[in-house]
Motif scaffolding. Structure first.
Motif, PDB file in Angstrom:
ATOM      1  N   UNK A 295      18.529 -13.877  -4.177  1.00 36.59           N
ATOM      2  CA  UNK A 295      17.284 -13.817  -4.943  1.00 36.59           C
ATOM      3  C   UNK A 295      16.118 -14.014  -4.006  1.00 36.59           C
ATOM      4  N   UNK A 296      14.938 -13.552  -4.436  1.00 35.55           N
ATOM      5  CA  UNK A 296      13.757 -13.681  -3.598  1.00 35.55           C
ATOM      6  C   UNK A 296      12.493 -13.749  -4.414  1.00 35.55           C
ATOM      7  N   UNK A 297      11.379 -13.708  -3.734  1.00 37.37           N
ATOM      8  CA  UNK A 297      10.061 -13.887  -4.340  1.00 37.37           C
ATOM      9  C   UNK A 297       9.709 -12.655  -5.170  1.00 37.37           C
ATOM     10  N   UNK A 298       9.264 -12.863  -6.403  1.00 37.96           N
ATOM     11  CA  UNK A 298       8.974 -11.723  -7.268  1.00 37.96           C
ATOM     12  C   UNK A 298       7.602 -11.130  -7.002  1.00 37.96           C
ATOM     13  N   UNK A 299       6.661 -11.912  -6.521  1.00 34.42           N
ATOM     14  CA  UNK A 299       5.313 -11.403  -6.238  1.00 34.42           C
ATOM     15  C   UNK A 299       5.113 -11.336  -4.732  1.00 34.42           C
ATOM     16  N   UNK A 300       5.758 -10.362  -4.105  1.00 30.97           N
ATOM     17  CA  UNK A 300       5.637 -10.185  -2.678  1.00 30.97           C
ATOM     18  C   UNK A 300       6.390  -8.950  -2.229  1.00 30.97           C
ATOM     19  N   UNK A 301       5.788  -8.133  -1.349  1.00 29.74           N
ATOM     20  CA  UNK A 301       6.439  -6.913  -0.877  1.00 29.74           C
ATOM     21  C   UNK A 301       6.088  -6.642   0.578  1.00 29.74           C
ATOM     22  N   UNK A 302       6.872  -5.753   1.179  1.00 28.30           N
ATOM     23  CA  UNK A 302       6.554  -5.126   2.459  1.00 28.30           C
ATOM     24  C   UNK A 302       6.742  -3.629   2.279  1.00 28.30           C
ATOM     25  N   UNK A 303       6.208  -2.856   3.206  1.00 25.23           N
ATOM     26  CA  UNK A 303       6.418  -1.416   3.220  1.00 25.23           C
ATOM     27  C   UNK A 303       7.370  -1.042   4.339  1.00 25.23           C
ATOM     28  N   UNK A 304       8.274  -0.075   4.085  1.00 23.27           N
ATOM     29  CA  UNK A 304       9.250   0.316   5.088  1.00 23.27           C
ATOM     30  C   UNK A 304       9.154   1.812   5.369  1.00 23.27           C
ATOM     31  N   UNK A 305       9.687   2.209   6.545  1.00 21.41           N
ATOM     32  CA  UNK A 305       9.733   3.618   6.898  1.00 21.41           C
ATOM     33  C   UNK A 305      11.023   4.248   6.383  1.00 21.41           C
ATOM     34  N   UNK A 306      11.287   5.497   6.746  1.00 27.25           N
ATOM     35  CA  UNK A 306      12.433   6.217   6.206  1.00 27.25           C
ATOM     36  C   UNK A 306      13.762   5.567   6.578  1.00 27.25           C
ATOM     37  N   UNK A 307      13.800   4.851   7.706  1.00 29.26           N
ATOM     38  CA  UNK A 307      15.030   4.171   8.113  1.00 29.26           C
ATOM     39  C   UNK A 307      15.182   2.800   7.451  1.00 29.26           C
TER      40      UNK A 307
ATOM     41  N   UNK B 171      -3.195  -0.281   6.317  1.00 31.55           N
ATOM     42  CA  UNK B 171      -2.189  -0.325   7.392  1.00 31.55           C
ATOM     43  C   UNK B 171      -2.166   1.032   8.091  1.00 31.55           C
ATOM     44  N   UNK B 172      -2.567   1.088   9.370  1.00 27.17           N
ATOM     45  CA  UNK B 172      -2.638   2.382  10.075  1.00 27.17           C
ATOM     46  C   UNK B 172      -1.307   3.130  10.038  1.00 27.17           C
ATOM     47  N   UNK B 173      -1.359   4.376   9.635  1.00 24.65           N
ATOM     48  CA  UNK B 173      -0.181   5.228   9.628  1.00 24.65           C
ATOM     49  C   UNK B 173       0.745   5.058   8.455  1.00 24.65           C
ATOM     50  N   UNK B 174       0.431   4.101   7.562  1.00 27.86           N
ATOM     51  CA  UNK B 174       1.388   3.861   6.476  1.00 27.86           C
ATOM     52  C   UNK B 174       1.459   5.036   5.505  1.00 27.86           C
ATOM     53  N   UNK B 175       0.338   5.670   5.249  1.00 27.37           N
ATOM     54  CA  UNK B 175       0.362   6.820   4.330  1.00 27.37           C
ATOM     55  C   UNK B 175       1.291   7.925   4.865  1.00 27.37           C
ATOM     56  N   UNK B 176       1.356   8.036   6.177  1.00 25.02           N
ATOM     57  CA  UNK B 176       2.174   9.092   6.771  1.00 25.02           C
ATOM     58  C   UNK B 176       3.628   8.654   6.937  1.00 25.02           C
ATOM     59  N   UNK B 177       3.844   7.416   7.349  1.00 25.45           N
ATOM     60  CA  UNK B 177       5.202   6.975   7.685  1.00 25.45           C
ATOM     61  C   UNK B 177       5.852   6.110   6.618  1.00 25.45           C
ATOM     62  N   UNK B 178       5.063   5.591   5.681  1.00 31.23           N
ATOM     63  CA  UNK B 178       5.623   4.717   4.666  1.00 31.23           C
ATOM     64  C   UNK B 178       6.548   5.466   3.718  1.00 31.23           C
ATOM     65  N   UNK B 179       7.695   4.876   3.440  1.00 32.95           N
ATOM     66  CA  UNK B 179       8.683   5.527   2.570  1.00 32.95           C
ATOM     67  C   UNK B 179       8.907   4.775   1.266  1.00 32.95           C
ATOM     68  N   UNK B 180       8.971   3.446   1.326  1.00 36.29           N
ATOM     69  CA  UNK B 180       9.226   2.649   0.122  1.00 36.29           C
ATOM     70  C   UNK B 180       8.510   1.307   0.234  1.00 36.29           C
ATOM     71  N   UNK B 181       8.247   0.735  -0.934  1.00 37.15           N
ATOM     72  CA  UNK B 181       7.835  -0.657  -1.034  1.00 37.15           C
ATOM     73  C   UNK B 181       9.078  -1.457  -1.431  1.00 37.15           C
ATOM     74  N   UNK B 182       9.233  -2.650  -0.859  1.00 38.76           N
ATOM     75  CA  UNK B 182      10.459  -3.405  -1.136  1.00 38.76           C
ATOM     76  C   UNK B 182      10.173  -4.906  -1.133  1.00 38.76           C
ATOM     77  N   UNK B 183      10.840  -5.619  -2.030  1.00 35.56           N
ATOM     78  CA  UNK B 183      10.772  -7.084  -2.080  1.00 35.56           C
ATOM     79  C   UNK B 183      11.627  -7.688  -0.966  1.00 35.56           C
ATOM     80  N   UNK B 184      11.469  -9.002  -0.736  1.00 33.99           N
ATOM     81  CA  UNK B 184      12.163  -9.595   0.422  1.00 33.99           C
ATOM     82  C   UNK B 184      13.677  -9.698   0.235  1.00 33.99           C
ATOM     83  N   UNK B 185      14.166 -10.126  -0.942  1.00 36.76           N
ATOM     84  CA  UNK B 185      15.618 -10.218  -1.121  1.00 36.76           C
ATOM     85  C   UNK B 185      16.287  -8.842  -1.098  1.00 36.76           C
TER      86      UNK B 185
END
Length: 513
Positions: free
Chosen positions: A82-94, A149-163
């Motif tokens: 389980x993890x924090x419900x109000x918190x995210x990071x952005x990830x690339x295609x990998x 975040x520089x380049x995120x529009x181009x390289x960002x693939x998903x938003x994801x929670x920490x858990x």
């Protein structure tokens, strides 16, 4: 052959990992602190890869403990976190993080919050139960990533929670397979339909968030993958061990405390102190702009709850111990502070602490953290007592909202780290005029994760029954009528002071930062 289950809680201040047997007895556990950085006023950055590293370390600790006890880590049948419900990071295609991990402690999106709320749209409350945007919502963090975040529009693939980030990497998943369970999904605050358990295309359009970047929605007990050989080598557990979809920390603490029926109340006394009450769905009286409450879906089907929060509740306690008392390395100093404050009378000799260390709330957005009414007699113990009362006063405000909607607040279950403070537990019972109970296992989220891991494998057929069977009351705290009456008087004076008398002072103080 015994069956074991591994759970982890990716919290704000630490990552806890534990292994339980099929009787839910803990056979191994580990905990490691997280790192928080403050790059600008109101900003709080974390690193989602640190969560992954700390979970791997905790798992390795647990596998070593299991082997030292003459047991076999290969008997772990499933992994759940389980993890924090109000918190995210952005990830690339990998699936690699390309943004900081930003959570509820952060207020960098305050201007965006005001912009969204100026639209005066009712779709938010109708579909999510949350009538207004809040700067702590991941929906706003996602907008910030897209813009800043520089380049995120181009390289960002998903938003994801920490858990889910940790679980996905344990299973070797790429961005295309990133997921979020239906409870943690509701931690987004906006952008979804809470009762239909799906993303809302109309809300996402309004927010300017591409639906392709939203993770797929799963049930908490769905098997999303298996432990990879690489992760097996790092952790000491068997490759191929099933990995579950995971859950939100608040949801797990709620049901792990027996809150599975409408009308139950729980205090999740963690870093962000949260005062929750379960309902059968959206309650119009509580889903009103200005109430400051948040509405979420629970882990179990057809369970929902409202919660009010003090964003730096538990963190204020850690701040006081670490920064004011200079005892960052001594976790036991909390006990010393509680012991010394035990003889202090209600009201802390008139000293007030305002716990707004990372910013104010809806109706006092300019508020800052401060002590008021100090004298030459004010010492460390007195200030600590005032810090504990400060969280209680904010709880009183939330309790009054619940009571106005007809919610019975006469019984309260207190969980997480704060439940270990008997002085604080009694203070809450008195301030809220509620019978308070604590449980034999204060931090219940990880054990609840292990129960769901067992359910995911089919070892449990009745998850509700199993959850109820693992509830054991530790202590009870009865309210004192005279003390409650005193706190009601103090509360009224504090409300006038904070929300009226100090309004201009807060604005001036903000200009000094």
């Amino acid at each position: 052959m015994p069956n074991y289950y591994l759970g982890f809680d990716a919290g704000t201040q630490s990552v806890k990992v534990a292994v339980h047997d099929d009787q839910m007895r803990c056979i191994a556990s580990s905990s490691h602190p997280t790192t928080l950085t403050y790059p600008h006023p109101g900003w709080v950055d974390m690193d989602v890869d640190e969560y992954l590293a700390l979970t791997i370390q905790g798992m390795a600790d647990c596998s070593a403990q299991i082997r030292a006890a003459g047991l076999d880590p290969a008997n772990v049948r499933a992994i759940m976190g389980d993890g924090i419900i109000c918190g995210i990071a952005g990830v690339d295609a990998q699936g690699r993080a390309i943004t900081p991990y930003v959570n509820y402690l952060d207020s960098r999106t305050a201007e965006d919050e005001a912009l969204i709320n100026s639209w005066n749209l009712d779709i938010w409350g109708r579909e999510t139960g949350n009538p207004a945007a809040k700067c702590m919502f991941p929906a706003l963090f996602a907008r910030w990533f897209m813009e800043h975040v520089p380049g995120f529009r181009e390289r960002g693939a998903k938003f994801v929670h920490n858990a889910p980030y940790v679980l996905a990497h344990l299973a070797g998943l790429s961005a295309d397979d990133m997921f979020v369970d239906w409870g943690a999904m509701s931690g987004w605050g906006l952008g979804y339909n809470v009762q239909e358990k799906r993303w809302s295309p109309e809300q996402l359009r309004l927010l300017g968030l591409p639906e392709r970047m939203m993770p797929r929605i799963v049930r908490p007990w769905d098997i999303v993958g298996a432990l990879t050989p690489e992760m097996a080598e790092l952790t000491g557990f068997a490759a191929g061990t099933p990995i579950c979809g995971g859950a939100g920390d608040t949801m797990q603490s709620m049901i792990g405390s027996g809150v599975m029926q409408p009308g139950s109340a729980v205090d999740v006394a963690g870093t962000c102190s949260m005062f929750c009450v379960s309902t059968s769905g959206i309650v119009p009286e509580l889903s009103q702009p200005g109430n400051g409450l948040i509405f979420n879906s629970g882990t179990l089907p057809n369970t929902y709850f409202y919660w009010g929060y003090i964003r730096t509740g538990g963190l204020a306690l850690r701040w006081f111990k670490d920064n004011v008392c200079d005892q960052a390395e001594d976790s036991g100093y909390f006990d010393e502070l509680n012991r010394r404050a035990a003889g202090i009378a209600p009201g802390s000799d008139g000293v007030l602490f305002l716990p707004y260390l990372t910013g104010g709330t809806d109706d006092i957005q300019d508020a800052t953290g401060c002590f008021l009414n100090l004298t030459m007699d004010s010492d460390q113990a007195l200030l600590w007592h005032a810090v504990l009362e400060a969280i209680g006063y904010d709880y009183m405000e939330i309790a009054k909202l619940y009571a106005s909607a007809g919610v019975d607040m006469s019984r309260l279950t207190i969980t997480e780290g704060g439940s270990r403070s008997d002085i604080w537990n009694q203070m809450k019972a008195d301030m809220l005029d509620a019978r308070a109970v604590t449980l034999a296992e204060a931090g219940s989220a990880v054990r609840t994760d292990c129960l769901f891991a067992a359910y995911a494998t089919g070892a449990l057929s009745d998850i509700r029954g199993a959850l109820e069977a693992n509830l054991h009351v530790k202590n009870r705290f009865e309210p004192h009528a005279d003390v409650h009456d005193f706190y009601e008087t103090q509360y009224a004076l504090r409300e006038k002071l904070v929300k009226h008398d100090l309004a201009e002072a807060f604005r001036t103080l903000k200009s000094l930062a």
